[in-house]
Write a protein that holds these residues in place. Structure first.
Motif, PDB file in Angstrom:
ATOM      1  N   PHE A   1      44.355  48.084  21.231  1.00 20.04           N
ATOM      2  CA  PHE A   1      43.001  47.628  21.424  1.00 20.04           C
ATOM      3  C   PHE A   1      41.959  48.780  21.720  1.00 20.04           C
ATOM      4  CE2 PHE A   1      44.802  43.445  23.232  1.00 20.04           C
ATOM      5  CZ  PHE A   1      45.217  43.000  22.182  1.00 20.04           C
ATOM      6  N   ALA A   2      42.479  49.880  21.477  1.00 20.41           N
ATOM      7  CA  ALA A   2      41.519  51.179  21.734  1.00 20.41           C
ATOM      8  C   ALA A   2      40.271  51.047  21.006  1.00 20.41           C
ATOM      9  CB  ALA A   2      42.367  52.400  21.647  1.00 20.41           C
ATOM     10  N   GLY A   3      40.390  50.625  19.858  1.00 19.37           N
ATOM     11  CA  GLY A   3      39.152  50.512  18.863  1.00 19.37           C
ATOM     12  C   GLY A   3      37.995  49.783  19.236  1.00 19.37           C
ATOM     13  N   ILE A   4      38.454  48.744  20.234  1.00 18.55           N
ATOM     14  CA  ILE A   4      37.263  47.841  20.739  1.00 18.55           C
ATOM     15  C   ILE A   4      37.212  47.962  22.187  1.00 18.55           C
ATOM     16  CG2 ILE A   4      37.592  46.139  18.619  1.00 18.55           C
ATOM     17  CD1 ILE A   4      39.080  44.427  20.480  1.00 18.55           C
ATOM     18  N   ALA A   5      37.836  48.859  22.844  1.00 17.42           N
ATOM     19  CA  ALA A   5      37.895  49.134  24.280  1.00 17.42           C
ATOM     20  C   ALA A   5      36.424  49.161  24.742  1.00 17.42           C
ATOM     21  CB  ALA A   5      38.567  50.136  24.558  1.00 17.42           C
ATOM     22  N   ASN A   6      35.472  50.100  24.115  1.00 16.69           N
ATOM     23  CA  ASN A   6      34.209  49.959  24.672  1.00 16.69           C
ATOM     24  C   ASN A   6      33.399  48.683  24.502  1.00 16.69           C
ATOM     25  OD1 ASN A   6      34.501  52.890  25.212  1.00 16.69           O
ATOM     26  ND2 ASN A   6      33.620  53.465  22.919  1.00 16.69           N
ATOM     27  N   GLU A   7      33.835  47.759  23.470  1.00 17.06           N
ATOM     28  CA  GLU A   7      33.046  46.549  23.356  1.00 17.06           C
ATOM     29  C   GLU A   7      33.558  45.600  24.382  1.00 17.06           C
ATOM     30  OE1 GLU A   7      32.679  43.017  20.122  1.00 17.06           O
ATOM     31  OE2 GLU A   7      33.605  44.588  19.727  1.00 17.06           O
ATOM     32  N   VAL A   8      34.912  45.800  24.623  1.00 17.57           N
ATOM     33  CA  VAL A   8      35.490  44.852  25.854  1.00 17.57           C
ATOM     34  C   VAL A   8      34.821  45.403  27.167  1.00 17.57           C
ATOM     35  CG1 VAL A   8      37.574  44.658  27.294  1.00 17.57           C
ATOM     36  CG2 VAL A   8      37.759  44.594  24.584  1.00 17.57           C
TER      37      VAL A   8
ATOM     38  N   SER B   1      35.795  35.804  31.521  1.00 22.66           N
ATOM     39  CA  SER B   1      35.128  35.964  30.227  1.00 22.66           C
ATOM     40  C   SER B   1      36.008  35.968  28.802  1.00 22.66           C
ATOM     41  CB  SER B   1      34.235  37.265  29.951  1.00 22.66           C
ATOM     42  OG  SER B   1      35.025  38.385  30.000  1.00 22.66           O
ATOM     43  N   GLU B   2      35.499  35.677  27.722  1.00 19.05           N
ATOM     44  CA  GLU B   2      36.325  35.991  26.321  1.00 19.05           C
ATOM     45  C   GLU B   2      36.964  37.207  26.241  1.00 19.05           C
ATOM     46  OE1 GLU B   2      34.023  34.359  23.407  1.00 19.05           O
ATOM     47  OE2 GLU B   2      35.123  32.392  23.430  1.00 19.05           O
ATOM     48  N   ALA B   3      36.302  38.259  26.955  1.00 16.63           N
ATOM     49  CA  ALA B   3      36.926  39.594  26.793  1.00 16.63           C
ATOM     50  C   ALA B   3      38.049  39.843  27.848  1.00 16.63           C
ATOM     51  CB  ALA B   3      35.803  40.678  27.166  1.00 16.63           C
ATOM     52  N   ALA B   4      38.431  38.784  28.648  1.00 16.47           N
ATOM     53  CA  ALA B   4      39.419  38.976  29.577  1.00 16.47           C
ATOM     54  C   ALA B   4      40.840  38.999  29.006  1.00 16.47           C
ATOM     55  CB  ALA B   4      39.262  37.848  30.494  1.00 16.47           C
ATOM     56  N   LYS B   5      41.054  38.370  27.851  1.00 15.87           N
ATOM     57  CA  LYS B   5      42.162  38.432  27.284  1.00 15.87           C
ATOM     58  C   LYS B   5      42.672  39.802  26.845  1.00 15.87           C
ATOM     59  CE  LYS B   5      41.154  34.940  24.079  1.00 15.87           C
ATOM     60  NZ  LYS B   5      39.602  35.161  24.580  1.00 15.87           N
ATOM     61  N   PHE B   6      41.689  40.768  26.671  1.00 21.67           N
ATOM     62  CA  PHE B   6      42.039  41.881  26.079  1.00 21.67           C
ATOM     63  C   PHE B   6      42.387  42.734  27.345  1.00 21.67           C
ATOM     64  CE2 PHE B   6      39.326  40.003  23.021  1.00 21.67           C
ATOM     65  CZ  PHE B   6      39.936  40.113  21.799  1.00 21.67           C
TER      66      PHE B   6
ATOM     67  N   SER C   1      37.030  43.458  16.194  1.00 26.56           N
ATOM     68  CA  SER C   1      35.786  43.316  17.137  1.00 26.56           C
ATOM     69  C   SER C   1      36.541  41.935  17.730  1.00 26.56           C
ATOM     70  CB  SER C   1      34.708  42.649  16.211  1.00 26.56           C
ATOM     71  OG  SER C   1      34.758  41.427  15.872  1.00 26.56           O
ATOM     72  N   LEU C   2      35.842  41.696  18.893  1.00 29.00           N
ATOM     73  CA  LEU C   2      36.246  40.497  19.772  1.00 29.00           C
ATOM     74  C   LEU C   2      35.843  39.151  19.061  1.00 29.00           C
ATOM     75  CD1 LEU C   2      35.859  42.729  21.721  1.00 29.00           C
ATOM     76  CD2 LEU C   2      34.919  40.859  23.407  1.00 29.00           C
ATOM     77  N   ASP C   3      35.019  39.054  18.188  1.00 30.55           N
ATOM     78  CA  ASP C   3      34.568  37.685  17.396  1.00 30.55           C
ATOM     79  C   ASP C   3      35.858  37.090  16.840  1.00 30.55           C
ATOM     80  OD1 ASP C   3      32.096  38.360  18.416  1.00 30.55           O
ATOM     81  OD2 ASP C   3      31.288  39.024  16.532  1.00 30.55           O
ATOM     82  N   GLU C   4      36.368  37.723  15.869  1.00 25.00           N
ATOM     83  CA  GLU C   4      37.610  36.778  15.238  1.00 25.00           C
ATOM     84  C   GLU C   4      38.621  36.606  16.088  1.00 25.00           C
ATOM     85  OE1 GLU C   4      40.291  37.195  10.936  1.00 25.00           O
ATOM     86  OE2 GLU C   4      39.025  38.972  11.649  1.00 25.00           O
TER      87      GLU C   4
END
Length: 360
Positions: free
Chosen positions: A24-31, A61-66, A318-321
Motif C-alpha cells: 500500500f506504499a502508493g497510497i500511504a500518504n493518503e492513509v 476510520s475507513e483508513a484503518a483497514k490499511f 486510492s482508498l475510495d474503491e
C-alpha cells in the motif's frame, strides 16, 4: 484563560507507530492524512512514526483497514544501537523505570525489518527481551499465545533507527506479536502454495477474538485448488470438505479428514442435515460473486459458525474503491445474518484483505 478559550484549544497531538504494508506504499500518504497525521517519519520496512490529534482514527476510520498494526509511543529512543556500547543494559534499565510500575501482562520485542536476512537486530531484540525479563517482576504472559487480548502488553520494536516502545492491548494493536500477526515461513520444499501461510496466519490472528478451533472441527472450503489452505487445516487435525472445478495437488490424495468435490462451487449442495463449524473462501473472481456463494452455503454453519473470507480488490490506487467494495461485501453479509467482527491484512495478502464473520 477562560473556559471557552480552553475548549477552543486544538487537541494535543500524540506520537503513534503505524504499520502500513509495503503493497500500500502508493497510497500511504493518503492513509496517513486520513489518520490525522500532522507529521510522519518512515521507519524500517513499512512502519511510520506519526503525530496525530485523532488517534481514534487509527482503529475507527475507513483508513484503518490499511494499517496492519499500531502502537502508542510511550517511549522513543532514536539511536544506532549497533554502534552504542552497553545498549542492551541501558535500554533494559530504561524500560524497567518507565514501564515497571504499569504492570504489563507481557513483554514482546520485534524488529523494524522483520523479513530482513540480516540477523543482527533479531538477535538484539531477543537479547534485550531476555535482559528485561530478568529485571521485571514475573509477567503473566510468557508467550504470545498466553496473552489476554484485552489486557495491556509492553511492545517494543528495534532497528537501525532506534528503540520504539508502548503499551496497548493486543486486540487494540491488531496483533499478538510486536509488529503484527505471526509470520509464517513457507520455503519448505513440500509447501503446496503460499495460501497455506495465509490461513495459518489468519488462525493465529483469530486468537485475538476467539479460542483456537478444536481438533476435528469441520470446514467447508470454497475454491480449494491447489490445496495450500486445505493442507494447513488438515495438518491442524481439522476436517475439510473442499470444492473446486480443478483438482487438488496429488500430495493430498487419501489424506484423513478430507472430502473433495470436483465441481463448481456455484452448484455444490451439501446433503440435508450437514453442518459445518467454519467456512473458508479464498476464491478468485469478483468478490460480489464469491460472497453470494458464502451466503448461500453459510446456512449450513452451526450457530456462531466462523467465516474466513478473502476480499480481493481489483486494484488499489486510492482508498475510495476498496472502501466502497468493503462496505458492499459487509452489507451483503450482514443482510444474510453474517456479522463482521474483525479484519486485517496478512503478510501473504496482496491487494486483498482477510475478513472474519460469524453467524448470528
Amino acid at each position: 484563560m477562560s473556559e471557552i478559550e480552553k475548549n477552543d484549544s486544538p487537541p494535543a497531538v500524540q506520537p503513534w507507530l503505524v504499520r502500513i504494508p509495503e503493497i500500500f506504499a502508493g497510497i500511504a500518504n493518503e492513509v496517513l492524512r486520513k489518520l490525522g497525521a500532522v507529521s510522519s517519519t518512515k521507519l524500517g520496512q513499512d512502519y511510520y512514526l506519526i503525530k496525530t490529534a485523532t488517534p481514534s482514527a487509527i482503529r475507527g476510520s475507513e483508513a484503518a483497514k490499511f494499517v496492519r498494526w499500531n502502537l502508542p509511543m510511550d517511549h522513543t529512543w532514536p539511536c544506532n544501537a549497533q554502534k552504542m556500547e552497553g545498549f542492551i543494559e541501558k535500554a533494559a534499565q530504561t524500560l524497567l523505570k518507565k514501564f515497571g510500575e504499569r504492570n504489563p501482562q507481557g513483554l514482546f520485542i520485534g524488529t523494524l525489518q522483520p523479513t530482513s536476512p540480516d540477523k543482527y537486530y533479531k538477535g538484539l531484540a531477543s537479547n534485550l527481551r531476555g535482559r528485561v525479563l530478568q529485571l521485571f517482576p514475573k509477567l503473566k504472559a510468557a508467550t504470545v499465545e498466553e496473552q489476554d487480548p484485552k489486557e495491556e502488553t509492553l511492545f517494543c520494536l528495534v532497528g537501525k533507527e532506534g528503540l520504539f516502545c508502548g503499551m496497548q492491548s493486543p486486540r487494540a494493536a491488531n496483533g499478538l506479536y510486536a509488529g503484527g500477526s505471526k509470520y509464517i515461513d513457507q520455503d519448505a520444499p513440500d509447501t503446496i502454495s503460499r495460501a497455506g501461510a495465509k490461513i495459518a496466519e489468519a488462525l493465529h490472528y483469530l486468537l485475538l477474538y476467539r479460542p483456537a478451533m478444536k481438533e476435528g472441527s469441520h470446514w467447508i472450503e470454497l475454491g480449494a485448488c491447489p490445496g495450500g489452505m486445505t493442507s494447513e487445516l488438515l495438518a491442524r487435525k481439522q476436517r475439510v470438505t473442499a470444492i473446486d472445478r480443478a483438482p487438488l495437488d496429488t500430495r493430498l490424495d487419501g489424506r484423513p479428514g478430507l472430502k473433495f468435490f470436483l465441481e463448481d462451487v456455484a452448484v455444490f449442495q451439501p446433503k440435508a442435515g450437514t453442518t459445518y463449524d467454519a467456512l473458508l473462501c479464498d476464491m478468485n473472481g469478483p468478490p460480489e460473486e464469491s460472497i453470494e456463494q458464502v451466503i448461500r452455503l453459510s446456512r449450513f454453519l452451526r450457530p456462531g459458525g466462523l467465516v474466513v473470507f478473502t476480499l480481493k480488490v481489483p486494484r488499489i490506487d486510492s482508498l475510495d474503491e476498496p472502501n466502497e467494495l468493503f462496505r458492499l461485501i459487509v452489507s451483503m453479509g450482514k443482510g444474510a445474518g453474517l456479522r463482521l467482527f474483525a479484519q486485517t491484512h496478512l503478510t501473504y495478502n496482496r491487494h486483498e484483505f482477510t475478513l472474519f464473520f460469524e453467524t448470528v
